[in-house]
Design an enzyme around this catalytic site. Structure first.
Site, PDB file in Angstrom:
ATOM      1  N   LYS A 196      -0.021   6.672  20.185  1.00 53.23           N
ATOM      2  CA  LYS A 196      -1.115   5.842  20.723  1.00 53.23           C
ATOM      3  C   LYS A 196      -0.589   4.914  21.812  1.00 53.23           C
ATOM      4  O   LYS A 196       0.511   4.372  21.702  1.00 53.23           O
ATOM      5  CB  LYS A 196      -1.766   5.025  19.594  1.00 53.23           C
ATOM      6  N   HIS A 254       1.615   5.343   9.090  1.00 52.31           N
ATOM      7  CA  HIS A 254       1.102   4.785  10.344  1.00 52.31           C
ATOM      8  C   HIS A 254       1.397   3.286  10.477  1.00 52.31           C
ATOM      9  O   HIS A 254       1.938   2.836  11.485  1.00 52.31           O
ATOM     10  CB  HIS A 254      -0.407   5.000  10.446  1.00 52.31           C
ATOM     11  N   ARG A 374      -4.977  -4.809  20.064  1.00 53.20           N
ATOM     12  CA  ARG A 374      -5.946  -3.902  19.447  1.00 53.20           C
ATOM     13  C   ARG A 374      -5.587  -2.469  19.843  1.00 53.20           C
ATOM     14  O   ARG A 374      -5.665  -2.091  21.008  1.00 53.20           O
ATOM     15  CB  ARG A 374      -7.365  -4.264  19.883  1.00 53.20           C
TER      16      ARG A 374
HETATM   17  C1  BG6 Z   1      -4.847  10.288   9.336  1.00 56.25           C
HETATM   18  C2  BG6 Z   1      -5.369  10.031   7.944  1.00 56.25           C
HETATM   19  O1  BG6 Z   1      -3.457  10.405   9.310  1.00 56.25           O
HETATM   20  O2  BG6 Z   1      -5.228   9.229  10.183  1.00 56.25           O
HETATM   21  C3  BG6 Z   1      -6.862   9.824   7.959  1.00 56.25           C
HETATM   22  O3  BG6 Z   1      -5.031  11.108   7.102  1.00 56.25           O
HETATM   23  C4  BG6 Z   1      -7.279   8.807   8.980  1.00 56.25           C
HETATM   24  O4  BG6 Z   1      -7.321   9.452   6.676  1.00 56.25           O
HETATM   25  C5  BG6 Z   1      -6.617   9.055  10.322  1.00 56.25           C
HETATM   26  O5  BG6 Z   1      -8.682   8.855   9.100  1.00 56.25           O
HETATM   27  C6  BG6 Z   1      -6.851   7.904  11.280  1.00 56.25           C
HETATM   28  O6  BG6 Z   1      -6.405   8.247  12.543  1.00 56.25           O
HETATM   29  P1  BG6 Z   1      -7.041   7.543  13.829  1.00 56.25           P
HETATM   30  O7  BG6 Z   1      -6.212   8.033  14.955  1.00 56.25           O
HETATM   31  O8  BG6 Z   1      -8.469   7.952  13.882  1.00 56.25           O
HETATM   32  O9  BG6 Z   1      -6.910   6.072  13.582  1.00 56.25           O
END
Ligand code: BG6
Length: 488
Positions: A196, A254, A374
């Site tokens: 990102k 994440h 953000r």
């Molecule tokens: C994924 C998860 O890794 O990331 C999901 O398994 C989640 O549950 C997604 O919705 C979120 O990704 P982003 O890029 O939409 O924030």
């Protein structure tokens, strides 16, 4: 630069991840000229017995996303590069056939044998990783070279997706099974948050700006929040989600990657190994998580999903405080928060500074200085600061120095995370991928807590869909020192 034929093999080609993320990312790379049609071929592989055209029809609808301005001829041209091979994930036959198909393509497109490149993208559940990797190793390796640094020519690489195991032991087992077959430079563990834009910006922000250098420590920062919210539940993914829960799905990977980039020391250089060395160090400095610094939640209605057990104890929301035992961060809480079916969709980092000593303006009325990054939606960075309220009175107000990407970089396209990461795999840049020791350190932090939850020793509090999550979570943040600010 590498040239010569490139085969991209998407395993699990008919699954959700491949359709929604992998193929669209490949398409956008193609449209931008990164996948030249005279060099590249894309193979889908899965168990379903379908034809090339059936696969093309299945993915066609996903290619033109909202940010795409590509004409439909591009879609047709791209789809011409896509072929399909069907086979199971543990049969020699399927992988021998796949190898034959790839080789035919290589012979047709390559004048130099040594420059053939094979990228295997495993859009599959981790339970099949070991067998698939074994099959690739046995039948589908680039024939001319096993592994060489990219500048010497051909290679074979595998890209794997989370979840990498369920706890420390299972992750280590998976790592060693794959590690016996491929060398670490051939393995790309994707965490798409690392792709990102504003996550990639963290290094620049922290280490290229004099503003932040002297402030980024326990003397000035009171607390840091890293927050992920989604305004939808586990729709359609209940079966997967219930086995993993929000900590494994979002926080352990994440949010922890973001945490590393916020908290780590300055790397020696931008070399991937130097950056990843620092991430490992900060992860290893995290103290054991205390039960009283955890709040778990489960949204009401989660168990109505037929694929979720009636008695499920799986959290769909969690707030966990991490504490780092080092000179920079001793005493500063890092509040990691993630939840599904909440009131908004947002991912952000909030760095909250300490109060001004000897304050003569009663600034606390407005709140503290806060620096917010953000990540999504609408990428932005803003600093909340106290200024004089414009006018005749000498009063203060909280306002923002705001860098909103949409306004500041009008017309600049921000690439999708997957697009950028797939390009990195082709370019042999592992900076934004998770190294084996990093993964281990991440599991070490969360495994004791996860085992307690799995054993039913800690239970999630119910919360309403569309709410902020359990109120206990806000109480915990407040107790850790977070002060709600006004304005944005
Ligand atoms: C994924 C998860 O890794 O990331 C999901 O398994 C989640 O549950 C997604 O919705 C979120 O990704 P982003 O890029 O939409 O924030």
């Amino acid at each position: 630069a590498e040239t010569g034929c490139l085969s991209i093999i998407v395993l699990g080609a008919s699954g959700d991840l491949a359709k929604k993320k992998t193929f669209p990312a490949l398409f956008h790379l193609y449209c931008q000229g990164f996948l030249p049609p005279n060099e590249v071929h894309i193979f889908g592989y899965a168990r379903t017995k379908i034809s090339d055209d059936e696969l093309r029809n299945r993915i066609r609808g996903y290619l033109l996303g909202e940010r795409s301005s590509s004409p439909s001829e591009d879609v047709s041209e791209f789809l011409k590069l896509v072929k399909y091979v069907s086979g199971s994930y543990d049969s020699a036959e399927g992988f021998q056939l796949l190898d034959k198909e790839i080789a035919m393509h290589e012979i047709s497109k390559s004048s130099q044998e040594v420059s053939c490149r094979r990228l295997f993208y495993l859009a599959l559940p981790p339970s099949v990783y070991p067998s698939v990797c074994r099959m690739i190793r046995k039948y589908c390796m680039n024939k001319y070279i096993r592994y060489f640094p990219a500048d010497l020519g051909g290679w074979t690489r595998v890209v794997v997706e989370k979840p990498f195991g369920k706890d420390l032991d299972s992750a280590e087992l998976l790592s060693s099974q794959i590690g016996e077959l491929f060398d670490e430079p051939q393995i790309y563990r994707i965490d798409h948050y690392l792709g990102k834009e504003l996550v990639q910006n963290l290094l620049v922000l922290r280490f290229a700006n004099r503003f932040f250098l002297p402030l980024w420590n326990r003397d000035n920062i009171d607390n840091v929040q890293i927050v992920f919210r989604e305004d939808f539940g586990t729709e359609g993914r209940g079966g997967y989600f219930d086995e993993y829960g929000i900590i494994r799905d979002i926080i352990q990977n994440h949010l922890l990657q973001v945490f590393c980039l916020v908290a780590m020391e300055k790397p020696v250089s931008l070399k991937p190994e130097h950056i990843r060395d620092e991430k490992v160090k900060v992860l290893q400095s995290v103290l054991p998580i205390k039960d009283e610094e955890v709040v778990l939640g489960q949204y009401e209605g989660y168990r109505d999903d037929p694929t979720v057990p009636d008695q499920s104890n799986t959290p769909t929301f969690a707030t966990v405080i991490l504490r780092i035992h080092n000179e920079r961060w001793e005493g500063v809480p890092f509040i990691l928060k993630a939840g599904k079916a909440l009131n908004s969709r947002k991912a952000e980092i909030r760095v909250q500074f300490k109060d001004v000593p000897g304050d003569i303006f009663k600034c606390e009325k407005q709140g503290r200085n806060e620096f917010v990054i953000r990540l999504q939606p609408s990428e932005a960075m803003y600093m909340k600061l106290t200024v004089k309220q414009p006018g005749l009175e000498m009063s203060t107000v909280q306002s923002e120095l705001d860098l909103s990407y949409k306004q500041r970089y009008q017309g600049v396209m921000i690439p999708e995370a997957y697009e950028r990461l797939i390009l990195d795999t082709i370019r042999c840049d592992q900076q934004h991928f998770v190294r084996r020791d990093e993964l281990k350190a991440a599991w070490e932090i969360f495994t004791p807590l996860l085992h307690r939850i799995d054993n039913g020793e800690m239970k999630p509090t119910p919360y309403q869909q569309g709410s902020r999550g359990p109120t206990e979570a806000d109480e915990l943040s407040a107790k850790a020192g977070y002060v709600q600010t006004h304005g944005y």
